[in-house]
Scaffold this motif. Structure first.
Motif, PDB file in Angstrom:
ATOM      1  N   CYS A 132       0.833  -1.210   0.000  1.00 25.07           N
ATOM      2  CA  CYS A 132       0.000   0.000   0.000  1.00 25.07           C
ATOM      3  C   CYS A 132       0.863   1.254   0.000  1.00 25.07           C
ATOM      4  CB  CYS A 132      -0.920   0.003   1.214  1.00 25.07           C
ATOM      5  SG  CYS A 132      -2.158  -1.307   1.191  1.00 25.07           S
ATOM      6  N   ILE A 133       1.914   1.266   0.810  1.00 22.45           N
ATOM      7  CA  ILE A 133       2.777   2.446   0.884  1.00 22.45           C
ATOM      8  C   ILE A 133       3.543   2.629  -0.421  1.00 22.45           C
ATOM      9  CG2 ILE A 133       4.782   3.438   2.043  1.00 22.45           C
ATOM     10  CD1 ILE A 133       2.128   3.624   3.610  1.00 22.45           C
ATOM     11  N   ARG A 134       3.993   1.555  -1.032  1.00 23.09           N
ATOM     12  CA  ARG A 134       4.682   1.658  -2.329  1.00 23.09           C
ATOM     13  C   ARG A 134       3.744   2.242  -3.385  1.00 23.09           C
ATOM     14  NH1 ARG A 134       8.914  -1.820  -3.957  1.00 23.09           N
ATOM     15  NH2 ARG A 134       7.640  -2.507  -5.723  1.00 23.09           N
ATOM     16  N   TYR A 135       2.505   1.756  -3.409  1.00 22.56           N
ATOM     17  CA  TYR A 135       1.532   2.259  -4.389  1.00 22.56           C
ATOM     18  C   TYR A 135       1.229   3.728  -4.126  1.00 22.56           C
ATOM     19  CZ  TYR A 135      -2.849   2.719  -6.979  1.00 22.56           C
ATOM     20  OH  TYR A 135      -3.840   3.150  -7.834  1.00 22.56           O
ATOM     21  N   TRP A 136       1.035   4.070  -2.852  1.00 27.40           N
ATOM     22  CA  TRP A 136       0.791   5.474  -2.488  1.00 27.40           C
ATOM     23  C   TRP A 136       1.954   6.362  -2.934  1.00 27.40           C
ATOM     24  CZ3 TRP A 136       4.241   7.689   1.030  1.00 27.40           C
ATOM     25  CH2 TRP A 136       3.972   9.018   1.379  1.00 27.40           C
ATOM     26  N   ALA A 137       3.195   5.934  -2.666  1.00 25.15           N
ATOM     27  CA  ALA A 137       4.374   6.739  -3.009  1.00 25.15           C
ATOM     28  C   ALA A 137       4.479   6.953  -4.519  1.00 25.15           C
ATOM     29  CB  ALA A 137       5.639   6.068  -2.475  1.00 25.15           C
ATOM     30  N   LYS A 138       4.141   5.938  -5.291  1.00 23.45           N
ATOM     31  CA  LYS A 138       4.188   6.080  -6.753  1.00 23.45           C
ATOM     32  C   LYS A 138       3.083   7.013  -7.244  1.00 23.45           C
ATOM     33  CE  LYS A 138       6.316   1.547  -7.456  1.00 23.45           C
ATOM     34  NZ  LYS A 138       6.164   0.165  -7.950  1.00 23.45           N
ATOM     35  N   GLN A 139       1.889   6.896  -6.665  1.00 23.93           N
ATOM     36  CA  GLN A 139       0.783   7.768  -7.041  1.00 23.93           C
ATOM     37  C   GLN A 139       1.067   9.224  -6.688  1.00 23.93           C
ATOM     38  OE1 GLN A 139      -0.939   5.881  -9.259  1.00 23.93           O
ATOM     39  NE2 GLN A 139      -2.875   6.575  -8.370  1.00 23.93           N
ATOM     40  N   ARG A 140       1.748   9.444  -5.580  1.00 21.67           N
ATOM     41  CA  ARG A 140       1.997  10.804  -5.104  1.00 21.67           C
ATOM     42  C   ARG A 140       3.337  11.359  -5.585  1.00 21.67           C
ATOM     43  NH1 ARG A 140      -2.188  13.326  -4.515  1.00 21.67           N
ATOM     44  NH2 ARG A 140      -1.060  14.876  -3.264  1.00 21.67           N
ATOM     45  N   GLY A 141       4.043  10.637  -6.437  1.00 22.54           N
ATOM     46  CA  GLY A 141       5.257  11.161  -7.068  1.00 22.54           C
ATOM     47  C   GLY A 141       6.458  11.256  -6.153  1.00 22.54           C
ATOM     48  N   VAL A 142       6.567  10.365  -5.159  1.00 27.51           N
ATOM     49  CA  VAL A 142       7.712  10.419  -4.245  1.00 27.51           C
ATOM     50  C   VAL A 142       8.434   9.069  -4.186  1.00 27.51           C
ATOM     51  CG1 VAL A 142       6.864  12.330  -2.834  1.00 27.51           C
ATOM     52  CG2 VAL A 142       6.164   9.989  -2.262  1.00 27.51           C
ATOM     53  N   TYR A 143       8.396   8.330  -5.286  1.00 30.01           N
ATOM     54  CA  TYR A 143       9.070   7.017  -5.338  1.00 30.01           C
ATOM     55  C   TYR A 143      10.174   7.078  -6.391  1.00 30.01           C
ATOM     56  CZ  TYR A 143       9.512   1.908  -5.149  1.00 30.01           C
ATOM     57  OH  TYR A 143       9.978   0.625  -4.973  1.00 30.01           O
ATOM     58  N   SER A 144      11.382   7.337  -5.959  1.00 33.58           N
ATOM     59  CA  SER A 144      12.538   7.317  -6.860  1.00 33.58           C
ATOM     60  C   SER A 144      13.795   7.600  -6.058  1.00 33.58           C
ATOM     61  CB  SER A 144      12.399   8.359  -7.980  1.00 33.58           C
ATOM     62  OG  SER A 144      13.601   8.422  -8.747  1.00 33.58           O
ATOM     63  N   ASN A 145      14.576   6.583  -5.805  1.00 28.64           N
ATOM     64  CA  ASN A 145      15.814   6.760  -5.046  1.00 28.64           C
ATOM     65  C   ASN A 145      16.809   7.616  -5.812  1.00 28.64           C
ATOM     66  OD1 ASN A 145      18.762   5.777  -4.449  1.00 28.64           O
ATOM     67  ND2 ASN A 145      17.599   5.294  -2.612  1.00 28.64           N
ATOM     68  N   VAL A 146      16.947   7.374  -7.100  1.00 25.56           N
ATOM     69  CA  VAL A 146      17.988   8.041  -7.878  1.00 25.56           C
ATOM     70  C   VAL A 146      17.742   9.546  -7.988  1.00 25.56           C
ATOM     71  CG1 VAL A 146      16.908   7.705 -10.148  1.00 25.56           C
ATOM     72  CG2 VAL A 146      19.402   7.853  -9.975  1.00 25.56           C
ATOM     73  N   LEU A 147      16.480   9.989  -7.951  1.00 28.91           N
ATOM     74  CA  LEU A 147      16.166  11.409  -8.090  1.00 28.91           C
ATOM     75  C   LEU A 147      15.958  12.117  -6.753  1.00 28.91           C
ATOM     76  CD1 LEU A 147      13.881  11.412 -11.259  1.00 28.91           C
ATOM     77  CD2 LEU A 147      16.242  12.169 -11.057  1.00 28.91           C
ATOM     78  N   GLY A 148      16.261  11.419  -5.658  1.00 31.89           N
ATOM     79  CA  GLY A 148      16.266  12.104  -4.370  1.00 31.89           C
ATOM     80  C   GLY A 148      15.075  11.833  -3.474  1.00 31.89           C
ATOM     81  N   PHE A 149      14.156  10.983  -3.921  1.00 36.22           N
ATOM     82  CA  PHE A 149      13.080  10.543  -3.032  1.00 36.22           C
ATOM     83  C   PHE A 149      13.520   9.226  -2.393  1.00 36.22           C
ATOM     84  CE2 PHE A 149      10.725  13.165  -6.195  1.00 36.22           C
ATOM     85  CZ  PHE A 149      10.263  14.125  -5.312  1.00 36.22           C
ATOM     86  N   LEU A 150      12.587   8.336  -2.103  1.00 30.05           N
ATOM     87  CA  LEU A 150      12.926   7.047  -1.514  1.00 30.05           C
ATOM     88  C   LEU A 150      12.609   5.929  -2.494  1.00 30.05           C
ATOM     89  CD1 LEU A 150      11.612   7.460   2.155  1.00 30.05           C
ATOM     90  CD2 LEU A 150      13.861   8.042   1.214  1.00 30.05           C
ATOM     91  N   GLY A 151      13.406   4.877  -2.445  1.00 30.76           N
ATOM     92  CA  GLY A 151      13.188   3.694  -3.263  1.00 30.76           C
ATOM     93  C   GLY A 151      12.646   2.547  -2.428  1.00 30.76           C
ATOM     94  N   GLY A 152      12.604   1.355  -3.031  1.00 25.19           N
ATOM     95  CA  GLY A 152      11.965   0.210  -2.410  1.00 25.19           C
ATOM     96  C   GLY A 152      12.484  -0.143  -1.030  1.00 25.19           C
ATOM     97  N   ILE A 153      13.814  -0.208  -0.877  1.00 28.17           N
ATOM     98  CA  ILE A 153      14.369  -0.640   0.403  1.00 28.17           C
ATOM     99  C   ILE A 153      14.156   0.421   1.479  1.00 28.17           C
ATOM    100  CG2 ILE A 153      16.755   0.218   0.290  1.00 28.17           C
ATOM    101  CD1 ILE A 153      15.636  -3.333   1.208  1.00 28.17           C
ATOM    102  N   ASN A 154      14.150   1.699   1.086  1.00 32.33           N
ATOM    103  CA  ASN A 154      13.893   2.777   2.052  1.00 32.33           C
ATOM    104  C   ASN A 154      12.482   2.680   2.621  1.00 32.33           C
ATOM    105  OD1 ASN A 154      15.275   4.609  -0.594  1.00 32.33           O
ATOM    106  ND2 ASN A 154      16.486   3.994   1.178  1.00 32.33           N
ATOM    107  N   TRP A 155      11.498   2.547   1.723  1.00 25.40           N
ATOM    108  CA  TRP A 155      10.114   2.432   2.173  1.00 25.40           C
ATOM    109  C   TRP A 155       9.929   1.178   3.014  1.00 25.40           C
ATOM    110  CZ3 TRP A 155       7.820   6.770   2.104  1.00 25.40           C
ATOM    111  CH2 TRP A 155       7.949   7.668   1.043  1.00 25.40           C
ATOM    112  N   ALA A 156      10.639   0.093   2.656  1.00 25.38           N
ATOM    113  CA  ALA A 156      10.522  -1.157   3.415  1.00 25.38           C
ATOM    114  C   ALA A 156      11.001  -0.977   4.853  1.00 25.38           C
ATOM    115  CB  ALA A 156      11.305  -2.268   2.726  1.00 25.38           C
ATOM    116  N   ILE A 157      12.109  -0.270   5.048  1.00 24.55           N
ATOM    117  CA  ILE A 157      12.632  -0.046   6.401  1.00 24.55           C
ATOM    118  C   ILE A 157      11.664   0.816   7.201  1.00 24.55           C
ATOM    119  CG2 ILE A 157      14.488   1.050   7.726  1.00 24.55           C
ATOM    120  CD1 ILE A 157      16.431   0.186   5.523  1.00 24.55           C
TER     121      ILE A 157
END
Length: 512
Positions: free
Chosen positions: A226-251
């Protein structure tokens, strides 16, 4: 001693508490069912059986390829026939696939572990790259040896692959290798090569440790999806561009599970927003007590949003986050918490939480980064390099504006069907919220942009091909190109959204 009247009051209070807990539990079960139903209705949210089989076939085929590759390298380096026969390499799944939360279309993250004599730069980015380039199943091959965690990116039969490599001080790699055994690498000197090896190995070890440390894996996985889907919908899912990626959200989700070991997914999601909307960054998020002497370079305290990995050597997994992207994520944590509170109070549904963020309506000013090349292969490599450097542009704009300007990237790139061999990135520009605009104040970021372009090209000089170009333009919201919008149609702008933007964008029209 308690009187009969006192005992009666205590019994009534205990009864009310048990009733509240019962109602609360029933409410959370119902809310979790609604949340799971909503996720099931999202097209492409769960991987199908056919897609799972296809993924397993790709992993199996790559496992065969790396075994053939290490035997070839071993033979070419002059080892005897017995050594060539025995030598082995193994592929491990990492990332969302290993966590059990992968969704259709997401990259398949893999780690190849090889023996000590098979090196990363000469053999993996050399011979293995050449082997992949000759295969018809491989498309869009893009080696990125200069990344903090060196990676080979490509598509295998249409499946996007991110492949890492690490070698151990072993002459061959057993099929049942257990990477959780500390003796495999604790005696290493942490020079540059071994640090890169550990970062690659930790992509697997961190995932396993997270799953070991959460009290209920199934509830963790549901909440994380749910949090991964929310982050992608809200434009904050991308480690390389300065947001958080999969492992960050998992922690982050795993820490909430530790706080609430018996909680159902709906409660975990609500608590996620409640906790992180109040979190005092840069206070680090850790899943277990950490010996600070094991923290890589003891540098996490200089980062703005430390999320510390739970295995040796402990590192900050969110080192790419800038002040601009942190502020953007904090806004989303606040929004999520407000929606969850309203949902508890008014018994509304989950849908508002996952409403897409309208990036191209959210700012008055933008940067448009135009990347071009002469052929597809060059564009893939050039775009990948520039994407890995865009974070520097954000940091430099923050620096040169004395942290008054915020630069917020869109987490994906765009293409214009009318222009082949072009790729575009966009960044929203705004004044830091709460900072007053002085009359006539201007920000000239032309030098900042030129400095960024020069640095990007300078460090790529040996690989830069004719036709590889980068241009950066400032554009206003009314001039956003139509190809970024669904069906090429510009939506009407909301008055409420326009009023919200003016609070942070006053006088930014004077930006040069």
């Amino acid at each position: 001693m308690l009187t009969r009247k006192s005992k009666s009051k205590l019994n009534k209070r205990a009864t009310r508490t048990r009733q509240w807990e019962s109602v609360s539990t029933v409410g959370h079960v119902s809310s979790t069912r609604k949340l799971e139903k909503l996720m099931e209705e999202v097209a492409g949210f769960y991987e199908t059986g056919e897609e799972a089989v296809r993924r397993e076939e790709v992993v199996g085929r790559l496992n065969q390829l790396v075994k053939t590759w290490v035997k070839k390298v071993t033979e070419e380096k002059g080892y005897n026939a017995e050594m060539v026969e025995q030598v082995n390499a193994v592929i491990f799944t990492i990332g969302s696939c290993r966590l059990g939360v992968n969704d259709p279309g997401s990259d398949l993250d893999l780690l190849c572990v090889g023996p000590t004599h098979v090196t990363r730069y000469e053999d993996f980015f050399g011979e293995f790259h050449r082997m992949l380039a000759e295969l018809p199943e491989v498309q869009e091959l893009n080696p990125v040896p200069m990344a903090r965690v060196p990676v080979m990116r490509f598509k295998f039969n249409g499946v996007p692959i991110d492949l890492l490599y690490a070698n151990l001080e072993l002459t061959t790699i057993p099929e049942d290798l257990d990477l959780s055994v500390p003796s495999l690498f604790q005696t290493w000197d942490l020079d540059e090569e071994n640090e890169e090896n550990l970062r690659s190995l930790n992509s697997c070890r961190v995932t396993d440790k997270i799953l070991h440390m959460v009290p209920n894996i199934q509830n963790f996985r549901t909440a994380l999806r749910c949090i991964r889907y929310w982050a992608k919908q809200r434009g904050v899912y991308s480690n390389v561009l300065g947001f958080l990626g999969g492992i960050n959200w998992a922690i982050l989700v795993a820490r909430i599970c530790q706080f609430n070991p018996n909680a159902l997914p709906s409660w975990l999601v609500s608590r996620f927003f409640e906790v992180y909307s109040q979190w005092q960054w840069p206070k680090p998020v850790m899943l277990c007590p950490t010996d600070e002497s094991s923290l890589e370079l003891l540098s996490y305290w200089r980062d703005v949003m430390p999320i510390i990995t739970p295995v040796y050597p402990c590192t900050n997994s969110s080192y790419n986050v800038s002040w601009s992207t942190l502020c953007r994520m904090q806004e989303e944590f606040q929004r999520g918490n407000q929606i969850c509170e309203a949902m508890e109070r008014y018994k509304t549904g989950w849908s508002p939480l996952f409403k897409p963020f309208l990036f191209f309506e959210a700012y008055e000013n933008y940067l448009q980064i135009d990347i071009t090349a002469r052929n597809d292969d060059d564009l893939i490599k050039w775009k990948g390099w520039i994407e890995s450097r865009l974070r520097l542009l954000i940091l430099n704009i923050e620096r040169d504006s004395e942290d008054i300007l915020q630069c917020v990237p869109h987490p994906r790139n765009f293409t214009d069907k009318s222009k082949r061999l072009h790729s575009y990135y966009f960044m929203g520009l705004r004044r830091k919220l709460g900072v007053c605009a002085w009359k006539g104040e201007q920000f000239d970021i032309r030098y900042t942009i030129e400095e960024f372009k020069n640095r990007v090209e300078m460090y790529y000089t040996s690989r830069k091909q004719p036709g590889m170009e980068i241009n950066v333009y400032r554009i206003e919201v009314n001039n956003i190109p139509l190809f970024v919008f669904p069906n090429g149609v510009r939506p009407k702008r909301s008055k409420n959204l326009m009023n919200q933007k003016r609070k942070g964008d006053d006088n930014l029209h004077t930006l040069n």
